[in-house]
Design an enzyme around this catalytic site. Sequence first.
Site, PDB file in Angstrom:
ATOM      1  N   THR A  21      86.830  65.177 -17.635  1.00 56.38           N
ATOM      2  CA  THR A  21      87.635  64.653 -16.524  1.00 56.38           C
ATOM      3  C   THR A  21      87.080  63.350 -15.957  1.00 56.38           C
ATOM      4  O   THR A  21      87.696  62.739 -15.087  1.00 56.38           O
ATOM      5  CB  THR A  21      87.722  65.693 -15.385  1.00 56.38           C
ATOM      6  N   GLY A  22      85.913  62.925 -16.431  1.00 58.63           N
ATOM      7  CA  GLY A  22      85.353  61.651 -15.975  1.00 58.63           C
ATOM      8  C   GLY A  22      86.063  60.477 -16.622  1.00 58.63           C
ATOM      9  O   GLY A  22      86.887  60.646 -17.523  1.00 58.63           O
ATOM     10  N   VAL A  23      85.749  59.239 -16.172  1.00 59.53           N
ATOM     11  CA  VAL A  23      86.448  58.074 -16.731  1.00 59.53           C
ATOM     12  C   VAL A  23      86.210  57.929 -18.225  1.00 59.53           C
ATOM     13  O   VAL A  23      87.133  57.604 -18.967  1.00 59.53           O
ATOM     14  CB  VAL A  23      86.083  56.729 -16.026  1.00 59.53           C
ATOM     15  N   VAL A  24      84.983  58.184 -18.697  1.00 61.41           N
ATOM     16  CA  VAL A  24      84.715  58.016 -20.124  1.00 61.41           C
ATOM     17  C   VAL A  24      85.340  59.160 -20.932  1.00 61.41           C
ATOM     18  O   VAL A  24      85.963  58.926 -21.971  1.00 61.41           O
ATOM     19  CB  VAL A  24      83.202  57.907 -20.403  1.00 61.41           C
ATOM     20  N   CYS A 138      76.458  50.212 -22.611  1.00 63.43           N
ATOM     21  CA  CYS A 138      77.681  49.411 -22.764  1.00 63.43           C
ATOM     22  C   CYS A 138      77.400  47.945 -23.105  1.00 63.43           C
ATOM     23  O   CYS A 138      78.065  47.364 -23.972  1.00 63.43           O
ATOM     24  CB  CYS A 138      78.521  49.509 -21.497  1.00 63.43           C
ATOM     25  N   GLN A 165      78.929  42.520 -14.902  1.00 61.13           N
ATOM     26  CA  GLN A 165      79.296  43.898 -15.235  1.00 61.13           C
ATOM     27  C   GLN A 165      80.289  44.497 -14.240  1.00 61.13           C
ATOM     28  O   GLN A 165      80.173  44.303 -13.033  1.00 61.13           O
ATOM     29  CB  GLN A 165      78.023  44.746 -15.345  1.00 61.13           C
ATOM     30  N   SER A 168      83.324  49.941 -13.588  1.00 62.91           N
ATOM     31  CA  SER A 168      83.511  51.160 -14.378  1.00 62.91           C
ATOM     32  C   SER A 168      82.199  51.747 -14.876  1.00 62.91           C
ATOM     33  O   SER A 168      82.116  52.954 -15.103  1.00 62.91           O
ATOM     34  CB  SER A 168      84.440  50.883 -15.561  1.00 62.91           C
ATOM     35  N   GLY A 169      81.173  50.911 -15.031  1.00 65.38           N
ATOM     36  CA  GLY A 169      79.865  51.419 -15.423  1.00 65.38           C
ATOM     37  C   GLY A 169      79.322  52.419 -14.416  1.00 65.38           C
ATOM     38  O   GLY A 169      78.464  53.231 -14.743  1.00 65.38           O
ATOM     39  N   LYS A 223      67.139  48.926 -20.772  1.00 62.01           N
ATOM     40  CA  LYS A 223      67.974  49.551 -21.812  1.00 62.01           C
ATOM     41  C   LYS A 223      68.552  48.493 -22.750  1.00 62.01           C
ATOM     42  O   LYS A 223      68.561  48.678 -23.976  1.00 62.01           O
ATOM     43  CB  LYS A 223      69.151  50.299 -21.172  1.00 62.01           C
ATOM     44  N   HIS A 252      83.207  44.202 -19.110  1.00 62.17           N
ATOM     45  CA  HIS A 252      81.957  43.468 -18.931  1.00 62.17           C
ATOM     46  C   HIS A 252      82.058  42.100 -19.600  1.00 62.17           C
ATOM     47  O   HIS A 252      82.676  41.968 -20.666  1.00 62.17           O
ATOM     48  CB  HIS A 252      80.802  44.200 -19.627  1.00 62.17           C
TER      49      HIS A 252
END
Lengths: 353, 353
Positions: A21-24, A138, A165, A168-169, A223, A252
């Site tokens: 149910t999350g955005v991703v 990402c 960025q 949405s991240g 990262k 991005h």
Amino acid sequence: MNAPVSQFVPEPPVVAIVGATGVVGREVLQCLEDRGTPVASIRLLASARSAGQTLSFKGAHLPVEEVADHQFDGVNIVFFCAGATVSRRYAPVAAKAGAVVVDNSSAFRMDPTVPLIVPEANGSQIVPHAGIIANPNCVAAIATVVLAALQRCWSISRLNLVTYQSASGGGAAAMDELRDATSAKLNGDDYAPNAMPHPYAFNLFSHNSDVDGETGYNGEELKVIEETRRILSQPKLPIGVTCVRVPVLRAHSIALSVRFDHFVDVEQVRARLENAPGVRLVDDRDSNHFPMPSEATGEYDVLVGRIRRDLGDPTGHTIAMFICGDQLLKGAALNAVQIAETLLALGAAQEAA
Amino acid sequence: MNAPVSQFVPEPPVVAIVGATGVVGREVLQCLEDRGTPVASIRLLASARSAGQTLSFKGAHLPVEEVADHQFDGVNIVFFCAGATVSRRYAPVAAKAGAVVVDNSSAFRMDPTVPLIVPEANGSQIVPHAGIIANPNCVAAIATVVLAALQRCWSISRLNLVTYQSASGGGAAAMDELRDATSAKLNGDDYAPNAMPHPYAFNLFSHNSDVDGETGYNGEELKVIEETRRILSQPKLPIGVTCVRVPVLRAHSIALSVRFDHFVDVEQVRARLENAPGVRLVDDRDSNHFPMPSEATGEYDVLVGRIRRDLGDPTGHTIAMFICGDQLLKGAALNAVQIAETLLALGAAQEAA
């Protein structure tokens, strides 16, 4: 992760999405439908809070169930889209149950037994794996689509990335906060930041991950450095990076400088990128038309333009460019689905052999 | 510009502002009031379209008159804030009439007889002049406050600037467009870009100046390169630059990498900038608090933070940082008023001698 696992996945596979149910998670489901990725059935999993919702897939309404150890029985591929804590808890369980995990979190990305894959860049490194395959950060995913295409032609000796960025991240909450804070600002109302640490309306700020007190680099930047090196198989590549959150919803952008070992012609770089998989050239100097988040949003391809010599390098070995990619697609869900498709293709090849 | 001119300005001077009703003109007026800059009287000039308006200054309502050759008679300092075409037409007239022109446009910035001044950086180069002094491009002004402070301690051998530029550089129309386009987007309405070439709501794009077909650099980037070199008196300094317009109202941000001839300690750079005029350190790693447009807006100082070693340079000679400055203040009006104040101080020193 020492249980025997199948390197390949049967087609069509039984699929599960954790964090559906999350955005991703929602974008993974959409990508599977839009791309016609072979799927036998899908199990949607989430926290107890989200269980009971339904999500639509190819016209059907699928129930969301609470994640639990037994939910991975009989599943062939599991997409983990719920953050590092959930991945650390459940990904080994899913792998032990015989599924191949495609993990969107940072939990296993630097584990040497876990391949870190961008199919266009290093898809052939997907095997051997031990049941878990990591989907990169990402920025690293979006950048390496471009960088790997260049690296196949010319040795890369240094990189510099400065990012723009999107919200949405930070998930749906950050996207909502950008809309709500901006609406409040336009109406002259107060708005107290909640999802983000700083005001977001018509503002930008250094990436909201923790900053290492020693080096001054934030978690996101570290990262990008580590994962880009790993995907490009250049473990000591010097990479300068500055990660900044801008008031954009879901794509991005990166100002990217690539230093090569030798002088490379700008036109050759352009020609190379024009023909690179996953890349679309948007580089029209006459009409001042270059990559923009508004045009990268919803697109599978990473847009690349402003390809020119970097005048900051007196050797002339550095090429500057500007790239944009959808953070939820190539930066997350699309790349995860492409990893699954790579596994399916390998399985098919294995069966044919 | 070969008429004999006074190098200095009497105090208090008679002042004129050309383009008084524009965003920069209004800020010049406000700076003169807020800073208590000595002023005998002010003449507000603008195009016929804006003549007849009134603007307030120290509680009085001053009329705006149409610009014309005779309006410069008896004026000591004229601020030109109406673009290069108006400056080319009227600045020589004003200089010939005996005024010293402080020109905000790009018209004369690369003319070797016209000093290009950022007082904290190269204020001593304000004389000799021939009646016109140029105020730099906003990015160059904001960056050189920081760079000149560093250059006094350590030789600079290369620069890289990646910008996040606000709407205000495009004037009031661009600022209005950012608000209106964003409001439309939030309401689900269409909005056709007008002041800017691309959609501005929650979007960013390469700077809207024309792009040189040969090099791929846009006009803004070429100004940043040329003017930064000139202000720092390093005519061949290698400078890489990428200029991008972001959805922020009136403060520019710059990801800046400075390469020195030798290894420089990060702590020394921080200490130097902590004590540099026109600079304020905002560099708190523990609380993730660094320069942001929301905090630079309305401020005279340029905010500097994220000072750290640039890991993209294997020699270790490069320091990365992030800076924010109000585009309408240090990037335009404030620097112009500081130039006038520098002239007044020189005049006072001359008189005392």
